[in-house]
Design a protein around this motif. Structure first.
Motif, PDB file in Angstrom:
ATOM      1  N   ILE A 100      24.398  42.949  51.310  1.00 55.41           N
ATOM      2  CA  ILE A 100      24.031  44.249  51.876  1.00 55.41           C
ATOM      3  C   ILE A 100      23.219  45.062  50.875  1.00 55.41           C
ATOM      4  N   VAL A 101      23.703  45.110  49.653  1.00 50.94           N
ATOM      5  CA  VAL A 101      23.040  45.931  48.641  1.00 50.94           C
ATOM      6  C   VAL A 101      21.617  45.448  48.384  1.00 50.94           C
ATOM      7  N   GLY A 102      21.409  44.143  48.473  1.00 42.27           N
ATOM      8  CA  GLY A 102      20.056  43.633  48.267  1.00 42.27           C
ATOM      9  C   GLY A 102      19.196  43.798  49.504  1.00 42.27           C
ATOM     10  N   TYR A 103      19.792  43.546  50.660  1.00 44.32           N
ATOM     11  CA  TYR A 103      19.042  43.510  51.908  1.00 44.32           C
ATOM     12  C   TYR A 103      18.589  44.893  52.361  1.00 44.32           C
ATOM     13  N   LEU A 104      19.504  45.852  52.348  1.00 46.77           N
ATOM     14  CA  LEU A 104      19.221  47.127  52.996  1.00 46.77           C
ATOM     15  C   LEU A 104      18.002  47.856  52.427  1.00 46.77           C
ATOM     16  N   PRO A 105      17.936  48.067  51.115  1.00 45.11           N
ATOM     17  CA  PRO A 105      16.752  48.775  50.614  1.00 45.11           C
ATOM     18  C   PRO A 105      15.464  48.030  50.928  1.00 45.11           C
ATOM     19  N   LEU A 106      15.506  46.703  50.768  1.00 45.51           N
ATOM     20  CA  LEU A 106      14.298  45.913  51.020  1.00 45.51           C
ATOM     21  C   LEU A 106      13.812  46.075  52.449  1.00 45.51           C
ATOM     22  N   VAL A 107      14.739  45.900  53.385  1.00 43.52           N
ATOM     23  CA  VAL A 107      14.322  45.898  54.778  1.00 43.52           C
ATOM     24  C   VAL A 107      13.932  47.308  55.227  1.00 43.52           C
ATOM     25  N   TYR A 108      14.590  48.321  54.648  1.00 42.80           N
ATOM     26  CA  TYR A 108      14.247  49.672  55.083  1.00 42.80           C
ATOM     27  C   TYR A 108      12.885  50.080  54.549  1.00 42.80           C
ATOM     28  N   VAL A 109      12.691  49.887  53.260  1.00 44.71           N
ATOM     29  CA  VAL A 109      11.409  50.290  52.676  1.00 44.71           C
ATOM     30  C   VAL A 109      10.264  49.512  53.312  1.00 44.71           C
ATOM     31  N   GLY A 110      10.476  48.207  53.453  1.00 37.63           N
ATOM     32  CA  GLY A 110       9.440  47.392  54.078  1.00 37.63           C
ATOM     33  C   GLY A 110       9.173  47.809  55.506  1.00 37.63           C
ATOM     34  N   GLY A 111      10.272  48.031  56.268  1.00 39.37           N
ATOM     35  CA  GLY A 111      10.101  48.429  57.656  1.00 39.37           C
ATOM     36  C   GLY A 111       9.441  49.791  57.768  1.00 39.37           C
TER      37      GLY A 111
END
Lengths: 316, 413, 273
Positions: A100-111
């Motif tokens: 979660i900690v790795g995925y969330l920032p990545l997917v939010y910023v990218g999205g």
């Protein structure tokens, strides 16, 4: 009655407090109660019957030892005790948290970047949006194949490029330390389109007059983003974060497709353990107990967010 | 606007009535009997073949109708266990050998009276009997053999594998055949539970103790067997980083002409049919010849209301002449029958030439170890530990020790 | 803006196009594998198929009732989507506009229904539906999908963003809650409704575990289950599997394109943008 002509000022909006209503007559109160029921029952009944009911049944199952073949045997809180003391439980929660900690920032910023880019004046927006949405609808069998190819330790593009810069690329999904990061990369990539779609809808609900007003005031692009766009986007952001957290804690498909939980359990997540316990290891009782532990964790996290909503989210 | 909601509700209600009628539940118990059969064995293209067998059975037994449901293999277990939990399982259903012990121990399988037990290969029939009672009938078998690429052997000047080969011969050949500069590998053998119990048997060891309560592989013979598997990685076989262990890796390498020998099942015949010159041999053992045999079986539900009819169907499906003919014609696994003459047509069906090896392998077989509790965990743990050794993160000795501890705990139940 | 082709705009276009190529790549691989007869799952993608043919697609439809299974999935997805739109919007309105005691707690309970994995609910749910006699029926497959906390949450956020002044203006004119719901709120949350349409459809279309255990007969099975059936005990025809994947992606894309247009159109006509 049409509302398109109603001019409302949308600048300087603070959340409107619920007005205190005048005292209503009994008839009005009954009428109101019926209205509330009318709006809630269509969703409440299916949820109660087909989700809450089984959830409670699962709580009952969690107090038993059950291999699905023979009738369940009552064991009280043994399953919980075993789980809470087993190191494997902590491990799967840790892996899930790491995800979660790795995925969330990545997917939010990218999205967000995608949504902003595809919300601007760009040729053929609808076409690009569809392309970026494709991975969301592509099955994990294929996405896992592609990412395992990209991240192939010896022949993959990523390690080749890293090699040019003098870095010795890691073993990615074959390496216990890098297995979860591989999954995170693939997942974030796949879900960019999902976040993009949600944020796009949110962006389009923002009155452009507000942005224009800020631009006229001399605010630069970055400033506008932080002072105007993001706050007004916060309801959608809130939604993305809550949903991503709830889904993140229950991540399964991608882990199963990319590494199967390996190597040697290095990327095993909670739901995988639940599935294995139920259908492969004949321990449905323990699986139910684990899922209720998960439930408590997710509920806690969500409650924190909902309470924090008042501080973090502006409803425009 | 209440009206719109009401109309919507009414439509949904009407739809509900219609939809609940759209069920496909089978017939009742009036007069002739209908039995249900859930399977996975026909789902990869053999549905029509199964139907042929069903038709022949129904013709020979006009008062029995068979209602067939086919499920995907990978999720069959999920569906079956859900059924067993809810009491909705079919009268007859497929099981794999690995699950037999657990199902039998939990009282899920009804005893079957076999009309003609001599029709079956004794070893396969016995595998599904407990304490003298037959609880399931084998429906098919397949085994694992050594494939080899004749062209690569010729190019390297190595003699072809024979039935007398041992591990030493295989190792020597593999090393001569491997040419990493050309991307040619000598010998592929998966590193997993399924290979391990077999190579253990080939080295005179056994996986479980005689009473089946703990493991017995952490012995010098076991360590040697584990090394046999693990040491291939990086020497005569690609490493995990190079892709070993991914789906179809070995088959693809063989098809590309880059793999001289591979250990895999006879189900791959079709996939490698286009490779120019290849053949098979019985897998070399070390002290003993032991080949891995996999078998599927048919169980009758302990809750079935028509156990005799169900038993008749199970026996027909597993050993009737119709079944034998259909299976052999379609190349749909091998029927578990004892009459080798009936199987002779199998020998002339094209590549590989040495199809006799499929039957010769049965002279020494290694059945998977089965336990009543913790079967899947045992398999998972063994594979995990072996892969740890293969990737170099643990020594073979440590991996076996760790596997021993973990598996003993898992199967203690 | 008259700065049509600034450096920034060029960079933007280039990045978008490069990104899109990466996004499209897996789908391209799927298509290529599907037209390569006898394809295995190779380590590296073969970009140019040797003997391209549509054999895999033909086999999809001839060897199994694939057309029927697509129709089943379509039927279930459409019903799920329509019903979820109804149940989600009504609940969203209640949670946003109808205060009552304990509303926060009820919303929390709604959200809580998303927090237990389906893997654990499957067995109790199956037993429950068996009691109702709904195993192997479409209704049995549909009922658990009729309400979605995800959809309710999504729409609640959207309704919260609709200015209350609009409600109040309508109420001053004598409109009650139902009227307000239909005439004010719903038209103003069209982007969110379109978004929910896409996700509800997708969720149902790709749903695997529940249809697997509830719908057993081949003529009732849905697409993902049928595709899983293409992977045999020992071998898999990957070209057919990929062909199935391609076919199964198309309707979702169609819905997405349709919903996209509706979003833009909806926004334009509601006078907000």
């Amino acid at each position: 009655m049409s509302v398109s002509n109603v001019q409302t000022s949308l600048v300087d909006r603070a959340p409107v407090p619920i007005r205190t209503r005048p005292v209503r007559s009994r008839r009005q109160r009954v009428g109101y109660a019926l209205t509330v029921l009318a709006f809630l029952l269509p969703s409440a009944i299916p949820l109660a019957l087909f989700v809450l009911g089984p959830m409670i049944a699962a709580a009952g199952v969690s107090l038993t030892k059950w291999n699905l073949l023979a009738p369940p045997k009552f064991v009280g809180f043994d399953n919980y005790a075993n789980l809470l003391t087993a190191p494997q439980t902590g491990a799967v929660f840790l892996h899930t948290l790491f995800y979660i900690v790795g995925y969330l920032p990545l997917v939010y910023v990218g999205g967000l970047a995608l949504a902003l880019a595809l919300n601007s004046r760009l040729k053929g927006r609808a076409f690009w949006r569809s392309i970026y949405f494709l991975p969301v609808v592509t099955s994990w069998i294929v996405v896992a194949l592609v990412w395992r190819w990209l991240l192939n330790p010896s022949t993959g593009i990523v390690n080749t490029v890293l090699g040019f810069v003098g870095i010795d690329g890691p073993g990615w999904w074959t390496d216990p330390t890098w297995a979860m990061p591989s999954i995170i990369l693939a997942s974030a990539w796949k879900d960019l389109g999902f976040v993009m779609v949600i944020l796009l809808a949110g962006l389009q609900a923002i009155n452009p007059e507000l942005e224009d007003a800020a631009r006229v005031d001399g605010a630069g692009w970055w400033r506008r983003l932080w002072s105007v766009t993001l706050p007004l986007l916060s309801p959608s952001t809130f939604f993305v974060v809550v949903i991503s957290l709830i889904n993140g804690f229950q991540v399964f498909d991608q882990v199963y497709a990319m590494t199967g939980g390996g190597p040697n359990g290095a990327s095993e997540v909670v739901v995988q353990r639940i599935y294995d316990l139920t259908f492969r290891y004949g321990a449905a009782g323990e699986a139910s107990a684990l899922s209720w532990i998960l439930f408590v964790v997710v509920l806690g996290v969500t409650v924190v967010q909902i309470i924090g909503q008042r501080r973090w989210v502006t409803y425009g | 606007m209440n009206k719109k909601l009401l109309i919507a509700a009414g439509l949904i209600g009407a739809a509900a009535v219609v939809l609940s009628g759209c069920s496909a539940s089978g017939g009742g118990d009036e007069g002739p009997v209908t039995i249900t059969y859930t399977n996975f064995i026909s789902n990869d293209g053999n549905e029509d073949n199964l139907q042929k067998i069903v038709d022949a059975f129904e013709k020979a037994n006009p008062d029995i109708t068979v209602d067939v449901t086919t499920m995907p293999y990978a999720d069959y277990g999920t569906a079956l266990q859900t059924d067993l939990a809810a009491g909705t399982e079919s009268d007859v259903f497929d099981i794999e050998y690995a699950n037999y012990a657990q199902y039998q121990a939990n009282g899920v399988l009804a005893p079957i009276t076999v009309a003609n037990p001599d029709a079956y290969k004794k070893s396969l029939l016995d595998a599904y009997a407990t304490d003298g009672t037959q609880y399931a009938l084998p429906s098919s078998f397949s085994d694992v053999v050594l494939y080899y690429n004749k062209d690569l052997f010729d190019a390297a000047g190595v003699d072809y594998p024979t039935a007398d080969w041992t591990w030493e011969d295989e190792k020597a050949a593999a090393e001569k055949l491997t040419d990493k500069s050309q991307g040619i590998w000598g010998d592929h053998q998966p590193v997993s539970f399924y290979e391990f119990y077999k190579v253990l048997a080939q080295n005179g060891g056994q996986f479980l103790s005689d009473d089946g309560t703990k493991v017995a592989f952490n012995t010098p013979a076991g360590i040697e067997a584990a090394h046999w598997l693990v040491d291939k990685s990086g020497t005569v076989m690609p490493t995990i980083e190079q892709g070993q262990g991914t789906a179809d890796f070995d088959t693809n390498l063989f098809k590309d002409g880059k793999l001289a020998m591979m250990h895999t099942g006879i189900w791959v015949f079709g996939a490698v049919a286009d490779v120019p010159n290849w053949d098979i041999a019985v897998e070399p053992g070390n002290t003993t010849q032991a080949s891995a045999v996999f078998s599927n079986a048919l169980g009758v539900s302990a809750n079935s209301k028509h156990p005799e009819a169900a038993g008749k169907w199970a026996e027909f499906l597993s050993s009737s002449d119709t079944t034998v003919d259909v299976r052999l014609d379609a190349g749909w696994e091998l029927p578990p029958i004892s009459d080798d003459a009936k199987l002779s047509t199998y020998l002339d069906k094209g590549a590989p030439a040495n199809r006799q090896a499929v039957f010769d392998s049965l002279d020494g077989i290694a059945l998977p170890p089965v336990v009543a509790t913790g079967q899947t965990e045992m398999q998972d743990i063994m594979t995990e530990e072996l892969v740890e050794a293969q990737s170099g993160r643990k020594t073979v000795e440590d991996a076996l020790k760790s596997a021993e501890e973990r598996i003993n705990a898992a199967i203690a139940g | 803006m008259d700065e049509r082709w600034t450096a920034r705009s060029i960079v933007l276009h280039v990045v978008i196009i490069a990104g899109a190529a990466i996004m499209f790549f897996p789908f391209l691989w799927t298509i290529i594998t599907s037209i390569t007869p006898g394809a295995g799952l190779t380590q590296t993608p073969a970009l140019i198929p040797e003997n391209p043919s549509l054999e895999a697609y033909l086999r999809l439809f001839s060897e199994r009732p694939f057309g029927r299974q697509i129709a089943n999935s379509l039927f279930l997805a459409v019903i799920t989507t329509v019903v979820q739109l109804i149940t989600s919007s009504t609940a969203a309105y209640a949670f946003s506009r109808l205060p009552f005691r304990g509303r926060g707690a009820v919303f929390a309970v709604y959200l809580a229904t998303m927090m237990i994995p389906l893997q654990v609910l499957v067995v109790p749910l199956f037993v429950e539906l068996k009691t109702f006699g709904l195993i192997n029926t479409f209704l049995g497959a549909l009922l658990p999908t009729f309400a979605s906390a995800f959809g309710i949450f999504l729409l609640r956020q959207a309704v919260n963003q609709v200015p209350r002044e609009l409600d109040e203006a309508a109420m001053l004119d004598g409109a009650g809650h139902f009227r307000t719901f239909f005439s004010i709120v719903l038209p103003n949350i069209r982007p969110a409704l379109a978004t929910l349409t896409v996700f509800a459809f997708m969720g149902s279309w790709n749903s695997f575990l529940w249809p697997l255990v509830v719908l057993r007969k081949p003529e009732l099975q849905t697409l993902p289950v049928a595709l899983a059936g293409l992977q045999g005990q020992y071998t898999t025809d990957w070209d057919v599997v990929m062909a199935g994947s391609v076919v199964s992606v198309l309707p979702i894309l169609a819905i997405y394109l349709f919903a996209q247009k509706y979003v833009i159109q909806g926004v334009a006509s509601s006078g907000i943008k």
